[in-house]
Every structure is written in C-alpha cells, then in structure tokens.
Design a protein around this motif. Sequence first.
Motif, short mmCIF file in Angstrom:
data_model
loop_
_atom_site.label_atom_id
_atom_site.label_comp_id
_atom_site.label_asym_id
_atom_site.label_seq_id
_atom_site.Cartn_x
_atom_site.Cartn_y
_atom_site.Cartn_z
N VAL A 248 0.85 -1.19 0.00
CA VAL A 248 0.00 0.00 0.00
C VAL A 248 0.88 1.24 0.00
CG1 VAL A 248 -0.15 0.01 2.52
CG2 VAL A 248 -1.95 1.13 1.19
N ASP A 249 0.41 2.29 -0.62
CA ASP A 249 1.15 3.55 -0.66
C ASP A 249 0.80 4.37 0.57
OD1 ASP A 249 2.31 5.99 -1.21
OD2 ASP A 249 0.99 6.49 -2.89
N LEU A 250 1.77 4.55 1.47
CA LEU A 250 1.59 5.35 2.67
C LEU A 250 2.54 6.53 2.69
CD1 LEU A 250 1.07 2.58 5.40
CD2 LEU A 250 -0.67 3.91 4.17
N THR A 251 2.91 7.00 1.51
CA THR A 251 3.75 8.19 1.45
C THR A 251 2.92 9.42 1.79
OG1 THR A 251 3.33 8.42 -0.92
CG2 THR A 251 5.30 7.21 -0.26
N GLY A 252 3.62 10.46 2.22
CA GLY A 252 2.93 11.70 2.56
C GLY A 252 2.77 11.88 4.05
N GLY A 253 1.91 12.80 4.43
CA GLY A 253 1.70 13.09 5.84
C GLY A 253 2.82 13.92 6.43
N TYR A 254 2.84 13.98 7.76
CA TYR A 254 3.79 14.83 8.47
C TYR A 254 4.60 14.06 9.51
CZ TYR A 254 1.19 18.92 6.74
OH TYR A 254 0.59 19.87 5.96
N TYR A 255 5.85 14.48 9.68
CA TYR A 255 6.62 14.08 10.85
C TYR A 255 6.11 14.93 12.01
CZ TYR A 255 9.56 12.25 7.11
OH TYR A 255 10.00 11.60 5.98
N ASP A 256 5.89 14.32 13.14
CA ASP A 256 5.16 15.01 14.22
C ASP A 256 5.97 16.11 14.88
OD1 ASP A 256 6.78 12.90 15.62
OD2 ASP A 256 5.82 13.79 17.38
N ALA A 257 7.30 15.93 14.93
CA ALA A 257 8.10 16.86 15.73
C ALA A 257 9.51 16.93 15.14
CB ALA A 257 8.13 16.39 17.20
N GLY A 258 10.53 16.71 16.00
CA GLY A 258 11.90 16.79 15.54
C GLY A 258 12.48 15.46 15.09
N ASP A 259 11.63 14.43 15.06
CA ASP A 259 12.08 13.11 14.63
C ASP A 259 11.54 12.81 13.23
OD1 ASP A 259 9.40 12.60 15.07
OD2 ASP A 259 9.73 11.63 17.00
N ASN A 260 11.65 11.55 12.80
CA ASN A 260 11.24 11.19 11.44
C ASN A 260 10.18 10.09 11.43
OD1 ASN A 260 13.23 12.98 10.43
ND2 ASN A 260 14.80 11.40 10.66
N VAL A 261 9.34 10.07 12.46
CA VAL A 261 8.27 9.09 12.56
C VAL A 261 6.94 9.76 12.23
CG1 VAL A 261 7.12 7.42 14.08
CG2 VAL A 261 9.55 7.90 14.37
N LYS A 262 6.06 9.00 11.60
CA LYS A 262 4.71 9.48 11.33
C LYS A 262 3.75 8.80 12.31
CE LYS A 262 4.58 8.59 6.85
NZ LYS A 262 4.42 8.65 5.38
N TYR A 263 3.33 9.55 13.32
CA TYR A 263 2.36 9.06 14.31
C TYR A 263 0.99 9.60 13.92
CZ TYR A 263 6.47 8.34 17.42
OH TYR A 263 7.66 7.97 17.99
N ASN A 264 0.09 8.73 13.51
CA ASN A 264 -1.17 9.20 12.95
C ASN A 264 -2.13 9.78 13.98
OD1 ASN A 264 -0.08 8.33 10.59
ND2 ASN A 264 -1.72 6.89 10.08
N ALA B 264 14.11 2.80 17.00
CA ALA B 264 15.25 2.88 16.09
C ALA B 264 15.47 4.32 15.64
CB ALA B 264 15.02 1.97 14.88
N ASP B 265 14.39 5.02 15.35
CA ASP B 265 14.50 6.40 14.88
C ASP B 265 15.12 7.29 15.95
OD1 ASP B 265 13.38 8.55 12.79
OD2 ASP B 265 13.02 9.29 14.82
N HIS B 266 14.69 7.12 17.19
CA HIS B 266 15.21 7.97 18.27
C HIS B 266 16.64 7.63 18.66
CE1 HIS B 266 10.80 8.90 19.49
NE2 HIS B 266 11.27 9.76 18.63
N ASN B 267 17.15 6.55 18.08
CA ASN B 267 18.55 6.16 18.31
C ASN B 267 19.48 6.80 17.29
OD1 ASN B 267 20.56 4.62 19.74
ND2 ASN B 267 20.63 3.23 17.98
N CYS B 268 18.90 7.52 16.32
CA CYS B 268 19.69 8.15 15.26
C CYS B 268 19.44 9.66 15.25
CB CYS B 268 19.30 7.60 13.89
SG CYS B 268 19.78 5.89 13.59
#
Length: 493
Positions: free
Chosen positions: A69-85, A143-147
């Motif tokens: 499925v295509d889940l591109t787009g949306g926003y990163y919530d803050a200063g990280d690179n995760v998309k929390y819906n 993993a994201d918060h470790n980088c």
Amino acid sequence: MVGEALVSIILIVLMGWTVAENAILHDYGDALSKSVLFFEGQRSGKLPSNQRLTWRKDSALRDGLDKGVDLTGGYYDAGDNVKYNFPMAFTTTMLAWSVIEYGTSMGPDLSHAKEAIRWSTEYFLKCTSVPGVVFAGVGDPNADHNCWQRPEDMQTPRTVYAVSEKAPGSEVSAEIAASLAAASMVFKASDRGYSNLLLQRATKVFEFADKFRGSYNSSIGRGVCPFYCDYNGYHDELVWAAAWLHKATGNSQYWNYISQNIQYLRNAMLEFGWDAKHAGINVLLCWIVFNLQYVLSNPSLVKTTPFLANADNFVCDVLPESPIKSFKYSPGGLMFKPGGCNMQHTTTLSFLTLTYAGYIQNSKRIIQCKNVRINSERLIQFSKSQVDYILGSNPSKMSLMVGYGKKFPQHIHHRGSSLPSIAKHPKLIACKEGTPYYQTKEPNPNLLIGAVVGGPDLTDSFSDDRKDPGETEPTTYVNAPLVGLLAYFKGKN
C-alpha cells in the motif's frame, strides 16, 4: 483633595503612556504566515514544485511498500522522522477548526492553510483505503530515536503499524474520522467533490472505530508507547468524532450518539490536546446553544445539554484570576503545566478560550467563577496574552517562534533543521554521523521558519539547547491551533 486627585489622574495617565511605549506591537500577519509555513518543513513524501522551505527534500518514498500500500505523505510530528497518525490527525482537526472559525481573516495564507490540511487528508485517505484496516503510523520509533539523521537519509526501519477488527484502535481511528469530517467543511465551498469524499470516508472510519472498540495501546503498543500512548481512553475520541460529524452533517443520529456516550467522559473533563478531547468537545458543541436557527429547528436536542456548564467550568479552571483554577502561571504570565512540551497546552487551551468567547459574545453571557465574573472580552484578552508571550512579550524579550522577531531560538531539537541540507552536504549522513551536529553549540544551519518550541519553564527560563527537547522541540500540534489564534488577532489589527 481635588489637587491630589488631579495629580493621581495625571500619574495614572503617564503610567499608561509608559506601558504603551514599552509594549511590543506584534505583527500577527507575519507570525501567521510563518506558522503556516512551518508545516512545509514537516512534510514527508514527494515534495511539490511549490515547496517554499527548499532546504527540505523528498523523503520516505517507500512507506507502505512492504505492505502493498502507498503510505507516502503526511507529516513528521516533531523533531524526529516518525509518522504518528494519532497526533497527526489531531493536528489536522485543529488546522481545519482554525480555518472554519478564522479563515476569513487569513488573507493569502488561507490557501496555504488549506494546502497544509490537504497534505494530511490525502495521506489519511491512503491510510483508510483498505477495508477493515486503519494504518496508524509509519516508522520504528525506538530505532529512529537512536539516530540523529535527516529524513532524506533515513536508514531506520519504516515499520508500518495498523489497527484492525481483531486488533482495534478506536482512538486513532476516531481522530482520523474527526479530522476528515472537519476538513470536509473546509473544502465544501471550493471543492464539493473532495469535501464529499472526505465526509464519506469519515463516516466509514467512525463506524469502524465505534464497532470495533479497543485501544491501540494494546494492539500496536510497541509502535506508539511511551511516545504517544493513549492515557485517557478512547471514548473521548469517539464522542469528538461524532461531534464533528454532527457539525459537518447536521444529522441528529450523531447528537443521539453523543448523548448516549457522554457518560463515559468522567475524567479529564477540563483537558484538551492530542490525547484528551474533553474540553474541546464541550466548547465545540456550545455552538448549538447559541445558534438560534439551529435551536428552533431542533429544540429537543438542547433541553438538557451539559456542554455550556462544562465549558464554563473549563474557563474557571484556566483563567489566572479564577479562585478555582488548576493551572500555574509563570511570573511573566505563561500558562504552565508540568511534563513534556508545555506549549501544547498554551496554544490549544488559548484556542478554546478564544473560540468560546466568540460563541458567547452576542449573548453577553457572564461566566461566574465563584466570586469572579468573566466575560467574552476577558477571554479574548487572556488568549491574546498567551499569543503575545509566544511572540516575545515575555521576560526574555524572545520570540518562541523560529524566524519571528529579532531574537528567537537558534538550537531547536529537530534533526532536519540541525543537520546540513542536501544542497550543502549531498553525501549520506549515516545514523550516528549526525551525533556531532546534535552535540554542537553552533546554531542550526536550516531555519525551520514558524516552528514554535516547547517553551520556558515555570520561572520563564528558556535554555535554547537542542539537548532539552521539552523546551526546544517543535510539534505540529502546537502550531495547528496557533494558526487560528494568529488569524483572529491579525483580523483585529
């Protein structure tokens, strides 16, 4: 005695002039433009040709591919690179509410605000395209918060988290439904077909959230906890979504749903934010009480409404002069609540007080907080004091919005802002190679214009240190309600 009285009057007038001379006159229009521009810096996916924050480039172009499925787009919530819906959907709802209430004062920024909303709704249409499934986020948060890595360089797993009939997530599903319903009202006049699509999808997603009840804490906890755990249960999101569907459609079935389920909202009645919708529900539904035409056509719906009294209680809980307030205030006048990003409370609750002021203004309603009387003008004044604090009317004389004013945060907790742009450093910056940029005391090389940080502590002290995310990390759900606040005060200038 007359002479003394005259001297006193002169002194008062002179003091007034002194205060006026020292007061900071804010450019709410400029701040509004910047607050909307911020969302372009948080975009994920393929960026459009009219992208204005050009140091950002395409990112996360394969999101959802492993699930077909295509889940591109949306926003990163803050200063990280995760998309929390879950918080992303709340952000979208608040952006839409800002436009619904104050869009006529936005001028040329209205089109950009609608673009910001559409960037979310396009993503949420993808997240709700598979029957019986709602995709709840993308990216492994641990993993994201470790980088410390640019979104354009991400090497961490883009894990997809989903809720379903057997593994429900009523809070995230209902908040997405609320955001789609609210957004449908934004596009109703300009794009009726798109508005109808959003409303139809909102209806289906709400039915899914209500029929298959359960918290996403249990279903996908590893993907959201402890970062965005639901601490207040999912019943408030269900009622919140029903309230927006009722506002968007006028269908009495949603009012009946609210009446039947409001009993479950016994905790956090005075809170409002990405996790707790209680105070927002009460203010949102008060428009019925003050909408005479609606009352005349639906008299039975408002006979026993509790929302007006609840909204009054909310005001008494917030305003600094109230003898029953629960919030603390800094010496400089900033509303303060311990724990995490304080500014999320400042902007969301100020939005509610301003919006409630608009609802009660024509009725000349007075809110009684024990022996203290509060009217709509005082609510507006209070909201303005919080906005002005953000823009620099504070002891530090420092704007808390990046790019606004002469003095603003330079070391925000934000990966893309703190790392050199692709144009300046085209080679990959691997996971741990970004650590020196995190640790340096040098200012961030890329201005995330419009970003509002977490803010000062209870003593008005602000560290401007990217190692202190509570004070220096921006979030989308801080900016979203601020858009409406700034639009209102721009319109009054």
